[in-house]
Design a protein around this motif. Structure first.
Motif, PDB file in Angstrom:
ATOM      1  N   PRO A 262       7.204  43.811  84.046  1.00  0.00           N
ATOM      2  CA  PRO A 262       6.428  42.825  82.883  1.00  0.00           C
ATOM      3  C   PRO A 262       7.318  41.493  82.536  1.00  0.00           C
ATOM      4  N   ASN A 263       6.793  40.613  81.792  1.00  0.00           N
ATOM      5  CA  ASN A 263       7.503  39.381  81.701  1.00  0.00           C
ATOM      6  C   ASN A 263       8.743  39.898  80.810  1.00  0.00           C
ATOM      7  N   ASN A 264       9.739  39.023  80.888  1.00  0.00           N
ATOM      8  CA  ASN A 264      11.233  39.036  80.282  1.00  0.00           C
ATOM      9  C   ASN A 264      11.826  40.236  80.966  1.00  0.00           C
ATOM     10  N   GLY A 265      11.454  41.006  82.185  1.00  0.00           N
ATOM     11  CA  GLY A 265      12.167  41.747  82.951  1.00  0.00           C
ATOM     12  C   GLY A 265      12.850  41.199  83.976  1.00  0.00           C
ATOM     13  N   GLY A 266      13.786  41.907  84.423  1.00  0.00           N
ATOM     14  CA  GLY A 266      14.755  41.322  85.502  1.00  0.00           C
ATOM     15  C   GLY A 266      13.715  41.397  86.929  1.00  0.00           C
ATOM     16  N   CYS A 267      14.226  40.359  87.825  1.00  0.00           N
ATOM     17  CA  CYS A 267      13.713  40.478  89.077  1.00  0.00           C
ATOM     18  C   CYS A 267      14.578  39.646  90.163  1.00  0.00           C
ATOM     19  N   ASP A 268      14.200  39.620  91.246  1.00  0.00           N
ATOM     20  CA  ASP A 268      14.989  39.223  92.376  1.00  0.00           C
ATOM     21  C   ASP A 268      14.554  37.954  92.906  1.00  0.00           C
ATOM     22  N   GLY A 297       8.402  35.728  84.166  1.00  0.00           N
ATOM     23  CA  GLY A 297       7.847  34.868  83.071  1.00  0.00           C
ATOM     24  C   GLY A 297       6.348  34.501  83.400  1.00  0.00           C
ATOM     25  N   GLN A 298       5.514  33.639  82.505  1.00  0.00           N
ATOM     26  CA  GLN A 298       4.503  33.106  82.624  1.00  0.00           C
ATOM     27  C   GLN A 298       4.206  32.036  83.727  1.00  0.00           C
ATOM     28  N   CYS A 299       5.241  31.548  84.279  1.00  0.00           N
ATOM     29  CA  CYS A 299       5.394  30.566  85.109  1.00  0.00           C
ATOM     30  C   CYS A 299       6.787  29.848  85.722  1.00  0.00           C
ATOM     31  N   ASN A 300       6.622  29.179  86.833  1.00  0.00           N
ATOM     32  CA  ASN A 300       7.893  28.762  87.480  1.00  0.00           C
ATOM     33  C   ASN A 300       7.767  27.093  87.471  1.00  0.00           C
ATOM     34  N   SER A 301       6.624  26.629  87.346  1.00  0.00           N
ATOM     35  CA  SER A 301       6.593  25.115  86.972  1.00  0.00           C
ATOM     36  C   SER A 301       5.487  24.597  86.102  1.00  0.00           C
ATOM     37  N   ASP A 302       5.431  23.582  85.716  1.00  0.00           N
ATOM     38  CA  ASP A 302       4.383  22.917  85.012  1.00  0.00           C
ATOM     39  C   ASP A 302       2.878  23.050  85.580  1.00  0.00           C
ATOM     40  N   ALA A 303       3.153  23.086  86.797  1.00  0.00           N
ATOM     41  CA  ALA A 303       1.776  23.369  87.597  1.00  0.00           C
ATOM     42  C   ALA A 303       0.981  24.721  87.553  1.00  0.00           C
ATOM     43  N   ASP A 304       2.152  25.564  86.992  1.00  0.00           N
ATOM     44  CA  ASP A 304       1.454  27.005  86.988  1.00  0.00           C
ATOM     45  C   ASP A 304       0.966  27.177  85.714  1.00  0.00           C
ATOM     46  N   CYS A 305       0.769  26.011  84.631  1.00  0.00           N
ATOM     47  CA  CYS A 305       0.305  26.197  83.390  1.00  0.00           C
ATOM     48  C   CYS A 305      -0.965  25.411  83.164  1.00  0.00           C
TER      49      CYS A 305
END
Length: 329
Positions: A262-268, A297-305
């Motif tokens: 889920p969001n706020n969880g760890g990832c590689d 999270g919800q995005c990696n860049s502005d283009a994802d929003c």
């Protein structure tokens, strides 16, 4: 992470007694001086420690160049050739035998300081007998009740139970938590326990000792986990993913199913983190440009929003021990 450097220097004192000539009493004061350490290497960072003694009595205190006065120990016998004459240059008097004492001095280099200590329990850079978790700077452990000071460069040291797995007969060594000021402890090699190698991991479900938090050149926190890479994971959970425990400055590598974190969880963020995140976005958070972690999270860049919104950077709240994933705002 273990950062200890010990420099050993020996102090040698030679006392030469001037014998008396025929019909005369010898009353000359004997003087001996010697310096231990490297003289030719002084310009390349080497350390020299020495002392001088101007006394005929080897039991008198010796003053070191470090400024401490000590009485040496461990008698050592030296034979010195005589060189006094009674007027005839060819008449060299017999050598004399003198018993003097020496003592070994150890030097320790900590992250920000240099200290000299005596092996018999003399000078120490720290207050001796400090308990578990107490701050320390002398990597020799002379200031810790346990004799173990785990020094983290640029951060400091803490008295603890171990410096590595070799100090822990039943498992591994859990590294200090510099955030909470907790020293290193021995463990049983269970899931999430600290380790230096797979040999310290005793849980059959978590036999891989893998780094989970790392500040290059300062500290690496490795623990017993389920995997080191995706190749160690089963098909139903193919993503080797960090499960962070920021409050305890540790964590564990676990095999996660696709779209399960889920969001706020760890990832590689260097691997297949996007695929492990339910949102499809694994962002890189940085703590003081040193500690880097992946957070879903919800995005990696502005283009994802959505149009008109911006993507915030993921972050880590050390005070709350929380991961904060990116959001569109």
């Amino acid at each position: 992470m273990k950062l200890r450097l010990r420099l050993w220097s020996a102090l040698f004192v030679v006392v030469a007694c001037s014998p008396k000539a025929d019909g005369e009493s010898a009353s000359d004061t004997q003087t001996s001086t010697e310096t231990a350490g490297s003289t030719s290497g002084a310009s390349d960072g080497s350390v020299s420690v020495g002392h001088s003694q101007t006394s005929a009595n080897p039991s008198e205190p010796v003053t070191t160049t470090a400024g401490q006065t000590v009485t040496t120990a461990s008698p050592t016998t030296f034979v010195t050739e005589g060189s006094a004459t009674d007027g005839d240059p060819s008449d060299t008097l017999p050598g004399t035998v003198s018993t003097v004492t020496t003592e070994v001095i150890s030097t320790s280099i900590g992250p920000d300081s240099f200290s000299t200590g005596f092996t018999t329990g003399g000078f120490c850079n720290d207050v001796p007998g400090q308990p578990q978790n107490a701050p320390c700077t002398d990597a020799s452990g002379c200031g810790c009740e346990s004799g173990k000071c785990f020094v983290v460069p640029a951060i400091g040291g803490f008295c603890g139970e171990c410096l590595g797995d070799g100090d822990c007969p039943d498992g591994g060594c859990t590294a200090p938590n510099p955030v909470a000021g907790v020293g290193a402890v021995c463990n049983l090699g269970k899931a999430g326990d600290g380790c230096e190698s797979d040999a310290a991991c005793n849980d059959p479900t978590s036999q891989d000792c893998s780094p989970v938090l790392e500040v290059p050149g300062i500290i690496t926190v490795a623990t017993c986990g389920e995997c080191k890479t995706d190749a160690d994971c089963p098909a139903q959970a193919p993503h080797c993913t960090p499960d962070y425990d920021i409050g305890d400055f540790t964590g564990q590598m676990k095999c996660k199913a696709p779209d399960s974190v889920p969001n706020n969880g760890g990832c590689d963020f260097d691997g297949t983190g996007d695929q492990a995140c339910a949102s499809g976005f694994c962002g890189e958070a940085s703590v003081m440009n040193l500690l880097k972690l992946g957070i879903c999270g919800q995005c990696n860049s502005d283009a994802d929003c959505p149009v008109g919104q911006q993507c915030t950077d993921p972050a880590v709240d050390l005070d709350l021990g929380a991961l904060i994933g990116s959001v569109c705002m």
